[in-house]
Design a protein around this motif. Structure first.
Motif, PDB file in Angstrom:
ATOM      1  N   THR A  25     -87.693 -61.080 -22.851  1.00  0.00           N
ATOM      2  CA  THR A  25     -87.110 -62.295 -22.285  1.00  0.00           C
ATOM      3  C   THR A  25     -85.750 -62.014 -21.658  1.00  0.00           C
ATOM      4  N   LEU A  26     -84.923 -61.310 -22.402  1.00  0.00           N
ATOM      5  CA  LEU A  26     -83.578 -61.037 -21.902  1.00  0.00           C
ATOM      6  C   LEU A  26     -83.607 -60.165 -20.663  1.00  0.00           C
ATOM      7  N   ILE A  27     -84.443 -59.153 -20.678  1.00  0.00           N
ATOM      8  CA  ILE A  27     -84.526 -58.283 -19.505  1.00  0.00           C
ATOM      9  C   ILE A  27     -85.016 -59.079 -18.303  1.00  0.00           C
ATOM     10  N   GLY A  28     -85.941 -59.976 -18.556  1.00  0.00           N
ATOM     11  CA  GLY A  28     -86.430 -60.810 -17.470  1.00  0.00           C
ATOM     12  C   GLY A  28     -85.337 -61.683 -16.886  1.00  0.00           C
ATOM     13  N   PRO A  32     -82.444 -55.072 -16.829  1.00  0.00           N
ATOM     14  CA  PRO A  32     -82.539 -54.113 -17.933  1.00  0.00           C
ATOM     15  C   PRO A  32     -81.179 -53.768 -18.530  1.00  0.00           C
ATOM     16  N   ALA A  33     -80.126 -53.920 -17.762  1.00  0.00           N
ATOM     17  CA  ALA A  33     -78.807 -53.581 -18.291  1.00  0.00           C
ATOM     18  C   ALA A  33     -78.182 -54.772 -19.013  1.00  0.00           C
ATOM     19  N   GLY A  34     -78.731 -55.939 -18.789  1.00  0.00           N
ATOM     20  CA  GLY A  34     -78.102 -57.125 -19.341  1.00  0.00           C
ATOM     21  C   GLY A  34     -78.650 -57.593 -20.661  1.00  0.00           C
ATOM     22  N   PHE A  35     -79.229 -56.685 -21.381  1.00  0.00           N
ATOM     23  CA  PHE A  35     -79.677 -57.081 -22.709  1.00  0.00           C
ATOM     24  C   PHE A  35     -78.910 -56.297 -23.762  1.00  0.00           C
ATOM     25  N   PHE A 114     -89.554 -48.668 -15.362  1.00  0.00           N
ATOM     26  CA  PHE A 114     -89.174 -47.882 -14.188  1.00  0.00           C
ATOM     27  C   PHE A 114     -87.715 -48.006 -13.789  1.00  0.00           C
ATOM     28  N   GLU A 115     -87.024 -48.962 -14.307  1.00  0.00           N
ATOM     29  CA  GLU A 115     -85.649 -49.143 -13.851  1.00  0.00           C
ATOM     30  C   GLU A 115     -84.649 -48.820 -14.942  1.00  0.00           C
ATOM     31  N   THR A 116     -85.056 -48.046 -15.897  1.00  0.00           N
ATOM     32  CA  THR A 116     -84.110 -47.567 -16.899  1.00  0.00           C
ATOM     33  C   THR A 116     -84.105 -46.047 -16.853  1.00  0.00           C
TER      34      THR A 116
ATOM     35  N   GLN B  21     -64.673 -44.002  -4.872  1.00  0.00           N
ATOM     36  CA  GLN B  21     -65.000 -42.621  -5.213  1.00  0.00           C
ATOM     37  C   GLN B  21     -65.185 -42.459  -6.720  1.00  0.00           C
ATOM     38  N   ALA B  22     -64.322 -43.091  -7.470  1.00  0.00           N
ATOM     39  CA  ALA B  22     -64.438 -43.022  -8.924  1.00  0.00           C
ATOM     40  C   ALA B  22     -65.773 -43.603  -9.375  1.00  0.00           C
ATOM     41  N   ALA B  23     -66.145 -44.726  -8.782  1.00  0.00           N
ATOM     42  CA  ALA B  23     -67.419 -45.345  -9.136  1.00  0.00           C
ATOM     43  C   ALA B  23     -68.575 -44.412  -8.813  1.00  0.00           C
ATOM     44  N   VAL B  24     -68.496 -43.758  -7.676  1.00  0.00           N
ATOM     45  CA  VAL B  24     -69.551 -42.816  -7.299  1.00  0.00           C
ATOM     46  C   VAL B  24     -69.668 -41.715  -8.346  1.00  0.00           C
ATOM     47  N   THR B  25     -68.533 -41.194  -8.732  1.00  0.00           N
ATOM     48  CA  THR B  25     -68.532 -40.144  -9.753  1.00  0.00           C
ATOM     49  C   THR B  25     -69.177 -40.636 -11.046  1.00  0.00           C
ATOM     50  N   LEU B  26     -68.775 -41.809 -11.473  1.00  0.00           N
ATOM     51  CA  LEU B  26     -69.290 -42.328 -12.736  1.00  0.00           C
ATOM     52  C   LEU B  26     -70.780 -42.618 -12.662  1.00  0.00           C
ATOM     53  N   ILE B  27     -71.214 -43.220 -11.565  1.00  0.00           N
ATOM     54  CA  ILE B  27     -72.630 -43.511 -11.425  1.00  0.00           C
ATOM     55  C   ILE B  27     -73.426 -42.211 -11.429  1.00  0.00           C
ATOM     56  N   GLY B  28     -72.865 -41.206 -10.788  1.00  0.00           N
ATOM     57  CA  GLY B  28     -73.547 -39.915 -10.786  1.00  0.00           C
ATOM     58  C   GLY B  28     -73.691 -39.345 -12.178  1.00  0.00           C
ATOM     59  N   GLN B  29     -72.727 -39.637 -13.020  1.00  0.00           N
ATOM     60  CA  GLN B  29     -72.775 -39.068 -14.366  1.00  0.00           C
ATOM     61  C   GLN B  29     -73.606 -39.897 -15.329  1.00  0.00           C
ATOM     62  N   HIS B  30     -73.417 -41.201 -15.296  1.00  0.00           N
ATOM     63  CA  HIS B  30     -74.023 -42.036 -16.335  1.00  0.00           C
ATOM     64  C   HIS B  30     -74.984 -43.077 -15.814  1.00  0.00           C
ATOM     65  N   GLY B  31     -75.365 -42.988 -14.561  1.00  0.00           N
ATOM     66  CA  GLY B  31     -76.285 -43.979 -14.031  1.00  0.00           C
ATOM     67  C   GLY B  31     -75.580 -45.243 -13.613  1.00  0.00           C
ATOM     68  N   PRO B  32     -76.300 -46.070 -12.865  1.00  0.00           N
ATOM     69  CA  PRO B  32     -75.692 -47.272 -12.299  1.00  0.00           C
ATOM     70  C   PRO B  32     -75.236 -48.268 -13.361  1.00  0.00           C
ATOM     71  N   ALA B  33     -75.855 -48.239 -14.522  1.00  0.00           N
ATOM     72  CA  ALA B  33     -75.468 -49.178 -15.570  1.00  0.00           C
ATOM     73  C   ALA B  33     -74.307 -48.625 -16.392  1.00  0.00           C
TER      74      ALA B  33
END
Lengths: 214, 214
Positions: A25-28, A32-35, A114-116, B21-33
């Motif tokens: 429910t929460l993911i919906g 996926p990041a907001g749960f 697929f999105e995690t 640039q910092a955001a790019v670095t972080l996303i590259g390391q830990h994913g968009p979330a």
DNA sequence: AGGTCATGTGAGTGCTGCTTGCATCACGCC
DNA sequence: GGCGTGATGCAAGCAGCACTCACATGACCT
């Protein structure tokens, strides 16, 4: 929310499954990041610490959602394929529609799948469930190209991967909630069906052989 | 606004770009979330509150990363297409390789572009940048099928969408870090090239025999 | 009934991120 | 050169979450 709700009392009765549903429910709702484990617990009507009796950490809960998603996905694909009835090509198109339909209607599961950034190896069962889902597509592909003469039969695995990729691409680009980046001139289902036909025609499967060969 | 020095005393000088640039670095390391405004600020060497002078919230920063990503993406695709040289088919294959290459090497931008839940309409410039990138692919497709006889020429938009979907699907499934869910019997680039050839052959574009013969 | 164990509680720790009122700087204007 | 004003960065406070642990509860078994 109490499914076979015998327990209104202290024990929940089936907290594990309730947490999975809460996570879905929460993911919906929030992606996926907001749960969070805490919020899933809240939604299940249980204290924040309780989930840890059933899942090692948040990732484990997410992985279980993804695993169940793959199981449902495999079931749905198998139902659509229907063992190749009424005929392989038609069944294959139904398979494609089912793929997109799943991405749409089971949006939360699809997101978990697929999105995690889950590493399949770290969650036993997840890999297997994913394999099972892909296996349906692969088996269907094998059946579909079985009629081709030996010399002109491409590797089934490759064909399955091509088709999976196209379906997944269309699903990701055009079937996700609020991800409708581009206005399509046609429904995603039609887009996929047309793509499939063009691709398969080249193999000599759909609509009377490759365009160049006649 | 002084764009010269990296740090001119109290003021940062170009914090906005530094945060991207910092955001790019972080996303590259830990994913968009796995990025946060606070951590981006830390990486840029400013206090956690400073970014909010430049971006309304985390999403706005992410959107800017995505927008720049689309710009780079469009540039890269255009370079690969090279205006159809040496010949459209070959250039088109280069385009495909560039697509996957971008997903691989500019992983962080790609994640911001496609693996987030940004609503393009809410972030001016993002939609336009995305359109520009897709425009490159679409123009190339138009050129590619221009030689077909009128009656057998499919809509360019549809063809472009098919190809984009397949490329995106392969990128998402097999080119993402730790997303290598399945062991491929071939490189992703080869998979895409083979898929393209099969598809285009059906349109009468990629000569040669049927699929398996490569 | 009594013992045992899985299951949920509630308080608690440590961490991380967001927000906001305030300090500081840049710059135009006289 | 001095000064007012708006832009920019700071720091402390606040909130929320992941996860732990000692304990309470009640289900189940004998």
């Amino acid at each position: 929310m109490t499914w076979s709700g015998p327990r209104r009392g202290y024990h929940h009765g089936n907290l594990r499954e309730a947490l999975v549903q809460a996570a879905v429910t929460l993911i919906g709702q929030h992606g996926p990041a907001g749960f969070s484990v805490a919020e899933a617990a809240r939604l299940a009507g249980v204290s924040p610490g309780a989930p840890y009796r059933h899942f090692r950490d948040a990732e484990a809960l997410l992985a279980e959602v993804a695993r169940q998603g793959f199981e449902r996905f495999a079931d749905m694909l198998a139902r659509a394929w229907n063992d190749g009835a009424p005929d392989p090509l038609r069944a294959f198109e139904a398979l494609g529609r089912a793929y997109l339909g799943f991405a749409r209607t089971e949006s939360a599961y699809y997101a978990a799948m697929f999105e995690t950034r889950l590493v399949a190896e770290e969650h036993p069962g997840l890999q297997a469930a994913g394999d099972r889902a892909f296996g349906v597509l692969r088996a269907a592909t094998e059946r579909l190209i079985a009629g081709l003469p030996e010399g002109r039969r491409p590797p089934a695995l490759m064909v399955a991967l091509h088709i999976w990729s196209m379906a997944h691409g269309i699903a990701a680009l055009f079937c996700r909630p609020d991800r409708s980046r581009r206005k399509l001139p046609m429904a995603a289902e039609e887009l996929l069906e047309a793509g499939l036909l063009i691709y398969l025609q080249s193999l000599g499967l759909a609509g009377g052989g490759p365009a160049g060969s006649r």
